[in-house]
Design a protein around this motif. Structure first.
Motif, short mmCIF file in Angstrom:
data_model
loop_
_atom_site.label_atom_id
_atom_site.label_comp_id
_atom_site.label_asym_id
_atom_site.label_seq_id
_atom_site.Cartn_x
_atom_site.Cartn_y
_atom_site.Cartn_z
N LEU A 169 0.83 -1.19 0.00
CA LEU A 169 0.00 0.00 0.00
C LEU A 169 0.88 1.25 0.00
N GLU A 170 0.39 2.29 -0.66
CA GLU A 170 1.12 3.56 -0.65
C GLU A 170 0.87 4.35 0.63
N GLU A 171 -0.14 3.93 1.39
CA GLU A 171 -0.45 4.58 2.66
C GLU A 171 -0.99 3.54 3.62
N ASN A 172 -0.67 3.68 4.89
CA ASN A 172 -1.19 2.77 5.90
C ASN A 172 -2.72 2.75 5.84
N GLU A 173 -3.28 1.57 5.71
CA GLU A 173 -4.74 1.45 5.57
C GLU A 173 -5.49 2.10 6.72
N ARG A 174 -4.99 2.00 7.93
CA ARG A 174 -5.66 2.60 9.09
C ARG A 174 -5.70 4.12 8.97
N GLN A 175 -4.63 4.70 8.52
CA GLN A 175 -4.60 6.15 8.33
C GLN A 175 -5.51 6.56 7.18
N PHE A 176 -5.45 5.80 6.07
CA PHE A 176 -6.30 6.10 4.92
C PHE A 176 -7.77 6.03 5.30
N CYS A 177 -8.15 5.01 6.07
CA CYS A 177 -9.54 4.82 6.47
C CYS A 177 -10.06 6.04 7.21
N ARG A 178 -9.22 6.63 8.06
CA ARG A 178 -9.66 7.76 8.87
C ARG A 178 -9.64 9.08 8.10
N SER A 179 -8.79 9.18 7.07
CA SER A 179 -8.61 10.48 6.42
C SER A 179 -9.29 10.61 5.06
N ALA A 180 -9.64 9.50 4.42
CA ALA A 180 -10.23 9.57 3.08
C ALA A 180 -11.58 10.26 3.12
N ARG A 181 -11.86 11.08 2.12
CA ARG A 181 -13.12 11.82 2.04
C ARG A 181 -14.11 11.16 1.08
N ASN A 182 -13.62 10.38 0.14
CA ASN A 182 -14.48 9.69 -0.82
C ASN A 182 -14.88 8.35 -0.21
N GLY A 183 -16.15 8.14 -0.01
CA GLY A 183 -16.63 6.95 0.66
C GLY A 183 -16.42 5.66 -0.10
N PHE A 184 -16.04 5.74 -1.37
CA PHE A 184 -15.81 4.53 -2.17
C PHE A 184 -14.36 4.39 -2.60
N SER A 185 -13.48 5.18 -2.04
CA SER A 185 -12.07 5.11 -2.41
C SER A 185 -11.37 3.99 -1.64
N ALA A 186 -10.21 3.60 -2.13
CA ALA A 186 -9.39 2.58 -1.48
C ALA A 186 -7.92 2.97 -1.65
N PRO A 187 -7.06 2.53 -0.76
CA PRO A 187 -5.65 2.90 -0.86
C PRO A 187 -5.02 2.38 -2.14
N ALA A 188 -4.18 3.19 -2.77
CA ALA A 188 -3.43 2.74 -3.94
C ALA A 188 -2.36 1.75 -3.51
N TYR A 189 -2.02 0.84 -4.42
CA TYR A 189 -0.99 -0.16 -4.08
C TYR A 189 -0.26 -0.59 -5.35
N GLN A 190 0.85 -1.23 -5.14
CA GLN A 190 1.55 -1.88 -6.24
C GLN A 190 1.94 -3.28 -5.82
N VAL A 191 2.13 -4.13 -6.82
CA VAL A 191 2.41 -5.54 -6.56
C VAL A 191 3.78 -5.91 -7.09
N ASP A 192 4.57 -6.55 -6.24
CA ASP A 192 5.87 -7.06 -6.66
C ASP A 192 5.86 -8.57 -6.50
N GLU A 193 6.32 -9.27 -7.53
CA GLU A 193 6.54 -10.70 -7.35
C GLU A 193 7.95 -10.90 -6.84
N LEU A 194 8.05 -11.55 -5.69
CA LEU A 194 9.35 -11.83 -5.10
C LEU A 194 9.80 -13.21 -5.57
N ARG A 195 11.06 -13.33 -5.90
CA ARG A 195 11.56 -14.60 -6.45
C ARG A 195 12.72 -15.13 -5.62
N PRO A 196 12.45 -15.53 -4.39
CA PRO A 196 13.54 -16.04 -3.54
C PRO A 196 14.05 -17.39 -4.04
N GLU A 197 15.30 -17.66 -3.73
CA GLU A 197 15.87 -18.97 -4.02
C GLU A 197 15.14 -19.99 -3.15
#
Length: 369
Positions: free
Chosen positions: A272-300
């Motif tokens: 997440l680009e922002e802590n979900e708990r903080q986003f939940c309390r501060s977001a003004r749009n009732g249908f918004s959600a935190p932005a995020y990005q996905v990384d595939e990790l490739r451990p040995e």
């Protein structure tokens, strides 16, 4: 220890015992040599003498091997109920111990085993080889670093333990309360329950539904759904079965800062680009959600996980380097499975820690039937 080679004995020469024996004999565990194995019947002893080279001593019982003085350490791969008793005998004779999973069938026995290990001062390891898998090691590091913040939820569907009826019919002790001490939770899932607590910590209470003989002609459970609660308020669901085909192995851990998803040998980190708990309390749009990005990790991934555990065991004895899993940690996953059984038997939520005397009584009731 004033030696460069640990003389190893193996107690229990079924499938896993023989796998470990082959690993040692092939030289894949530096600093360890196989010196002895134990049989349990005249026919079994004769078979072992035919299968192993002359330099490997064959003893008619585990007790004879332990008392022989021919070994510095033993690997216990006997039936589950025997693990604590045999480990305590080995510690009493000054031997180091590596124990196959599970540590035992009830926490009361295992607590006594752990105390014996502490008093002996000997090295005590558990064969939790899946901790050596790069996928879970990477998850563990990320969670230790609080990459997800506080954990909120864990879900594990682990149903790729499929077994046909022939598996249960292959041994008279399999899938019995008296012989094995349980079903899928005590046989297949100790690794998963260990990883669950290793990654997320111990749950504080559980409510489980253990279905006995649902998919097979057996007396113990082959299908389990459990709800878990953790001290920080996180919740979890654990689902397992030996009757699903094709099975699933999907582990998802969600936190304030994203989630980890491990499935089909692949690991994804949702950040997440922002802590979900903080986003939940501060977001003004009732249908918004935190932005995020996905990384595939490739451990040995690391091959030969069992060998890695044995190498670490040898390293601990010879050089004092860390084990993959300390033996005393075996009680943790067993505490979870015991709590699941007790919850299902009593039909209610069970706190952890639970009444160990009550569990032992309930288990023995079933073993005597």
């Amino acid at each position: 220890m004033k030696t460069d080679s640990i003389r190893m004995g193996i107690i229990g020469t079924g499938s896993m015992g023989r796998i470990h024996a082959e690993s040692i004999q092939s030289g894949r565990v530096p600093g360890m040599c196989l010196k002895a194995v134990a049989g349990h019947s005249p026919e079994g002893v004769q078979r072992l003498r035919e299968d192993f080279p002359a330099e490997v001593a064959v003893y008619p019982s585990a007790e004879d091997l332990i008392e022989s003085g021919s070994c510095d350490a033993v690997l216990i791969a006997a039936p589950h109920r025997e693990h604590p008793r045999l480990a305590m005998e080995a510690f009493a004779h000054g031997l180091h111990v590596m124990c196959e999973k599970p540590a035992g069938v009830d926490t009361k026995q295992v607590r006594a085993m752990n105390e014996a290990a502490r008093e002996s001062g000997k090295v005590f390891g558990m064969m939790f080889n899946q901790r050596a898998d790069g996928l879970y090691k990477t998850m563990h590091v990320l969670l230790e670093k609080k990459a997800l913040g506080e954990i909120k939820r864990v879900n594990w569907i682990i149903t790729d333990w499929y077994r046909p009826q022939a598996y249960y019919d292959s041994r008279t002790w399999r899938a019995t309360w008296a012989g094995e001490g349980g079903g899928v939770l005590i046989n297949q899932c100790p690794h998963n329950l260990d990883l669950l607590q290793w990654l997320c910590g111990m749950p504080s209470r559980v409510r489980a539904f253990c279905h006995e003989g649902k998919w097979h002609e057996i007396e113990v459970e082959d299908d389990v759904t459990a709800y878990l609660e953790f001290p920080n308020g996180a919740t979890g669901v654990f689902v397992t079965s030996t009757g699903d085909a094709p099975g699933t192995n999907r582990l998802e851990i969600t936190g304030e800062l994203g989630k980890l998803l491990c499935e089909n040998g692949r690991l994804f980190h949702y950040r997440l680009e922002e802590n979900e708990r903080q986003f939940c309390r501060s977001a003004r749009n009732g249908f918004s959600a935190p932005a995020y990005q996905v990384d595939e990790l490739r451990p040995e991934r690391g091959a030969q996980q069992h060998v890695q555990v044995l190498r670490a065991f040898a390293g601990k004895i010879l050089r004092g380097t860390p084990l993959v899993a300390e033996g005393e940690e075996g009680i943790r996953e067993l505490m979870i499975s015991n709590a699941m059984y007790l919850s299902s038997w009593l039909g209610r939520m069970v706190e952890i820690p639970f009444d160990e005397e009550l569990f032992a009584i309930e288990l023995e009731k079933r073993a005597r039937l």
